[in-house]
Design an enzyme around this catalytic site. Structure first.
Site, PDB file in Angstrom:
ATOM      1  N   TRP D  27      48.797  79.407  -8.378  1.00 22.53           N
ATOM      2  CA  TRP D  27      48.832  78.029  -7.903  1.00 22.53           C
ATOM      3  C   TRP D  27      49.213  77.123  -9.077  1.00 22.53           C
ATOM      4  O   TRP D  27      48.852  77.408 -10.206  1.00 22.53           O
ATOM      5  CB  TRP D  27      47.446  77.609  -7.415  1.00 22.53           C
ATOM      6  CG  TRP D  27      47.101  78.147  -6.077  1.00 22.53           C
ATOM      7  CD1 TRP D  27      46.589  79.384  -5.809  1.00 22.53           C
ATOM      8  CD2 TRP D  27      47.273  77.490  -4.816  1.00 22.53           C
ATOM      9  NE1 TRP D  27      46.421  79.527  -4.460  1.00 22.53           N
ATOM     10  CE2 TRP D  27      46.817  78.390  -3.826  1.00 22.53           C
ATOM     11  CE3 TRP D  27      47.756  76.232  -4.439  1.00 22.53           C
ATOM     12  CZ2 TRP D  27      46.839  78.070  -2.462  1.00 22.53           C
ATOM     13  CZ3 TRP D  27      47.769  75.912  -3.092  1.00 22.53           C
ATOM     14  CH2 TRP D  27      47.320  76.820  -2.120  1.00 22.53           C
ATOM     15  N   GLU D  63      40.371  85.041  -7.227  1.00 25.51           N
ATOM     16  CA  GLU D  63      40.691  86.437  -7.536  1.00 25.51           C
ATOM     17  C   GLU D  63      40.638  86.740  -9.039  1.00 25.51           C
ATOM     18  O   GLU D  63      40.744  87.901  -9.433  1.00 25.51           O
ATOM     19  CB  GLU D  63      42.082  86.789  -6.999  1.00 25.51           C
ATOM     20  CG  GLU D  63      42.136  87.069  -5.508  1.00 25.51           C
ATOM     21  CD  GLU D  63      42.130  85.814  -4.658  1.00 25.51           C
ATOM     22  OE1 GLU D  63      41.404  85.768  -3.651  1.00 25.51           O
ATOM     23  OE2 GLU D  63      42.846  84.856  -5.005  1.00 25.51           O
ATOM     24  N   VAL D  90      44.233  76.987 -12.679  1.00 20.55           N
ATOM     25  CA  VAL D  90      44.197  75.522 -12.666  1.00 20.55           C
ATOM     26  C   VAL D  90      43.637  75.090 -11.324  1.00 20.55           C
ATOM     27  O   VAL D  90      44.269  75.307 -10.289  1.00 20.55           O
ATOM     28  CB  VAL D  90      45.609  74.937 -12.866  1.00 20.55           C
ATOM     29  CG1 VAL D  90      45.587  73.418 -12.676  1.00 20.55           C
ATOM     30  CG2 VAL D  90      46.151  75.298 -14.242  1.00 20.55           C
ATOM     31  N   LEU D  91      42.463  74.501 -11.340  1.00 14.45           N
ATOM     32  CA  LEU D  91      41.827  74.031 -10.110  1.00 14.45           C
ATOM     33  C   LEU D  91      41.810  72.521 -10.106  1.00 14.45           C
ATOM     34  O   LEU D  91      41.416  71.897 -11.099  1.00 14.45           O
ATOM     35  CB  LEU D  91      40.411  74.609 -10.014  1.00 14.45           C
ATOM     36  CG  LEU D  91      40.389  76.110  -9.684  1.00 14.45           C
ATOM     37  CD1 LEU D  91      39.109  76.760 -10.165  1.00 14.45           C
ATOM     38  CD2 LEU D  91      40.546  76.301  -8.177  1.00 14.45           C
ATOM     39  N   ILE D  92      42.225  71.940  -8.994  1.00 11.83           N
ATOM     40  CA  ILE D  92      42.282  70.482  -8.903  1.00 11.83           C
ATOM     41  C   ILE D  92      41.550  70.039  -7.645  1.00 11.83           C
ATOM     42  O   ILE D  92      41.763  70.590  -6.564  1.00 11.83           O
ATOM     43  CB  ILE D  92      43.751  70.002  -8.902  1.00 11.83           C
ATOM     44  CG1 ILE D  92      44.377  70.374 -10.266  1.00 11.83           C
ATOM     45  CG2 ILE D  92      43.852  68.488  -8.668  1.00 11.83           C
ATOM     46  CD1 ILE D  92      45.866  70.164 -10.359  1.00 11.83           C
ATOM     47  N   SER D  95      40.373  67.374  -0.937  1.00 13.39           N
ATOM     48  CA  SER D  95      39.526  66.574  -0.043  1.00 13.39           C
ATOM     49  C   SER D  95      38.349  67.354   0.550  1.00 13.39           C
ATOM     50  O   SER D  95      37.381  66.757   1.001  1.00 13.39           O
ATOM     51  CB  SER D  95      40.369  65.977   1.080  1.00 13.39           C
ATOM     52  OG  SER D  95      41.062  67.006   1.759  1.00 13.39           O
ATOM     53  N   THR D  96      38.418  68.673   0.566  1.00 11.42           N
ATOM     54  CA  THR D  96      37.262  69.447   1.029  1.00 11.42           C
ATOM     55  C   THR D  96      36.392  69.788  -0.189  1.00 11.42           C
ATOM     56  O   THR D  96      36.663  69.325  -1.296  1.00 11.42           O
ATOM     57  CB  THR D  96      37.704  70.767   1.711  1.00 11.42           C
ATOM     58  OG1 THR D  96      38.185  71.666   0.696  1.00 11.42           O
ATOM     59  CG2 THR D  96      38.815  70.536   2.729  1.00 11.42           C
ATOM     60  N   HIS D  98      36.156  72.844  -1.373  1.00 11.86           N
ATOM     61  CA  HIS D  98      36.682  74.104  -1.878  1.00 11.86           C
ATOM     62  C   HIS D  98      36.661  74.152  -3.419  1.00 11.86           C
ATOM     63  O   HIS D  98      36.222  75.137  -4.014  1.00 11.86           O
ATOM     64  CB  HIS D  98      38.110  74.269  -1.372  1.00 11.86           C
ATOM     65  CG  HIS D  98      38.739  75.587  -1.663  1.00 11.86           C
ATOM     66  ND1 HIS D  98      38.393  76.749  -0.993  1.00 11.86           N
ATOM     67  CD2 HIS D  98      39.701  75.962  -2.534  1.00 11.86           C
ATOM     68  CE1 HIS D  98      39.112  77.753  -1.440  1.00 11.86           C
ATOM     69  NE2 HIS D  98      39.917  77.311  -2.378  1.00 11.86           N
ATOM     70  N   ARG D 137      46.262  68.735 -20.325  1.00  9.81           N
ATOM     71  CA  ARG D 137      45.620  69.861 -21.018  1.00  9.81           C
ATOM     72  C   ARG D 137      46.541  71.072 -21.173  1.00  9.81           C
ATOM     73  O   ARG D 137      46.200  72.043 -21.839  1.00  9.81           O
ATOM     74  CB  ARG D 137      44.335  70.232 -20.277  1.00  9.81           C
ATOM     75  CG  ARG D 137      43.217  69.239 -20.609  1.00  9.81           C
ATOM     76  CD  ARG D 137      42.154  69.106 -19.565  1.00  9.81           C
ATOM     77  NE  ARG D 137      41.215  68.034 -19.937  1.00  9.81           N
ATOM     78  CZ  ARG D 137      41.458  66.733 -19.772  1.00  9.81           C
ATOM     79  NH1 ARG D 137      42.612  66.317 -19.251  1.00  9.81           N
ATOM     80  NH2 ARG D 137      40.565  65.829 -20.154  1.00  9.81           N
TER      81      ARG D 137
END
Lengths: 165, 165, 165, 165, 165
Positions: D27, D63, D90-92, D95-96, D98, D137
């Site tokens: 992602w 994963e 990379v997590l962004i 709206s939920t 998750h 970053r």
């Protein structure tokens, strides 16, 4: 009876050979009693005999996880092992952070106990902001919600039936 | 098909030798059905045969982790072991704190099950604030988002293919 | 004495054969002392002898979980094993996030210790926003709340009595 | 190069004998690519040879933990064991919820993997509120921040060098 | 010296036979240095010899838990085992969620390490909202707070002394 959700089983289960344990905390007695009763009624409707429904208690919800293990072990030692356990507790937000830490640690410990005890452990703990929310989920407010204990009884029979031999 | 993200595979995988289990909760049936269907379609597109897609259910999301283990063990006992499991659930924020504690404990238990079962466990659980968010992620709102079940099907084939012998 | 909740036992327990350990942190000494005293009084009321109430301390609440294990092991080595442990600490929200991380990790580690040590570990930790909340729960504010140490003493005797042989 | 922090090594490390694995989610490809490149550049600067930098991918960050274990085991089976792994994701925030559940479970599972695999696992996951924070970053915003992948490459060499024989 | 809390020991401990490890992250060097110095001074005041205070570092706080295990194992292999470890780190809230996930996973991993390594691990990590809060807790702001490193030194000697033989 539940309109949707846990209460709808995917098939007809026969509980007549199962032994189910219910272990409840003793805080918020009126709500707890209603939830235990809902679970018992559903267990019976699915064929579990009175003699095979074993009910125990612990002081508060923090004791539910280890109390469930003690319960499983005592029944095992008696030659009357349980096929599933339904720990029931009612936690209501107070002014300190006690609610948050108890809810979190109890939920995770009950989840883990499934794997450690190799017996289905149903999540029968209400984690409510208000007492009224808990009453509604115990079927105590006319016309509001169904008694969630019924869902837990059904889940116990289903999960016990799905246990690998 | 996914525009970006999980749906894009890093190489062509051949699912024709894999057996994949899908285990879903039964709350929010319409959304669940769409997600299961998305996963199945993608599995087939990657070569998994109909006979090798096994579908089970549990009452609610709390039952997904232990239900996945039961599922793995029953398939193992039958001589039809699974190469990956896709647990599918839809959790939507309600007025109590049930959502938070279930989401957290289920996510961590599914993560851990990867390591304990030594089989890839895909995270097929939607943790939404509104029902509409869940519908969008199941591809049920025209022109909004793709069906996330597709991503999970692809992830299952990829992770199963990467399993050390 | 508690009006409702943990303080109400489900049956009469006889603590006369039990050895109970209390291990407390040393921060917020006045409140800790009151809680320890409440626990001791209740243990005695349930028949635990003075000689069988063993009291230890650790610096802060983070040390309670491992300190409880050290305590159990030292008593075991002496031939005077404990039938339950009551770890007592008082945590009060400060300006950093220390409170949150300590409360969370200590609660979960004490929960887990039940299972690892196979001895009931009672949750005697107050997780308060204000010092006044802690004082009230230690019975130090006239006419407000009862001393929660009493509940912990009762829970220790009950859970120790329910231990499988 | 980093002005302060992870980038400053406590001594000169020689990476010429080390084999380092990088495993990244797919992602947010542009940001991931920059981070992987930063890690590779730093590994090379510390003497790790091209042949000893092994790069793999998994679909998403969930994963990464189990994918890291698969990666370690496959390399082991090939006779080319890894001395450290850098999982990169990379997590962004969306709206939920998750983001929250994935970040939390992935961080803890990567932490735990250090102990279970007995190989240093570096934390190469960005947990950002906005995409711009992640770009900064990854060194993609001129004059803002350095590429954090460089820190992770340095940490991998240092931690691998400190591994007990 | 601490006015209340961790700094007050429950008895006189003799550290002259103990070997204590300090392992610190290298971010926020000035604050870290002050905390390490506070711990060392207190260890010496309690009788730990210079030769028995071993100091190591890791890049950042995420590396503290596994770095502590590596440290314990290297010292063991040298025939110079540690009786306690003080991991020291300074975490300060930034604009992403990095702080939250690192603080939480590091705190729990250090807690767990006590049990896995069977050696006391002291919690020497500051989890602050502002840099000023961290400076105050390192004794760097005149007249504000004492150096918390002193408390950690005292806790290490106490917990090491209470270790079952």
């Amino acid at each position: 009876m539940a309109v949707k959700g846990l209460g709808e089983l995917d098939q007809n289960y026969d509980g007549s050979k199962l032994r189910i344990g219910i272990i409840h905390a003793r805080w918020n007695k009126k709500i707890i009693d209603a939830l235990v009763d809902g679970a018992v009624q559903r267990l019976k409707a699915l064929g579990v005999t009175d003699a095979n429904i074993v009910i125990e208690s612990v002081p508060g919800s923090f004791e539910l996880p280890y109390g469930s293990l003690q319960f499983l072990q005592r029944q095992q030692a008696k030659g009357e092992p349980l096929d599933a356990v339904i720990p029931i507790g009612v936690l209501i937000k107070g002014s300190t952070m006690h609610f948050e830490y108890i809810c979190d640690s109890v939920t995770k410990a009950l989840m883990r106990l499934n794997f450690d005890a190799k017996v289905p452990i149903i999540f029968g703990v209400l984690t409510c902001i208000t007492e009224e929310q808990a009453e509604a989920r115990a079927g105590l407010i006319q016309g509001k919600m169904h008694n969630h204990g019924e869902d837990w009884g059904a889940a116990a029979v289903e999960m016990a039936s799905k246990q690998p031999k």
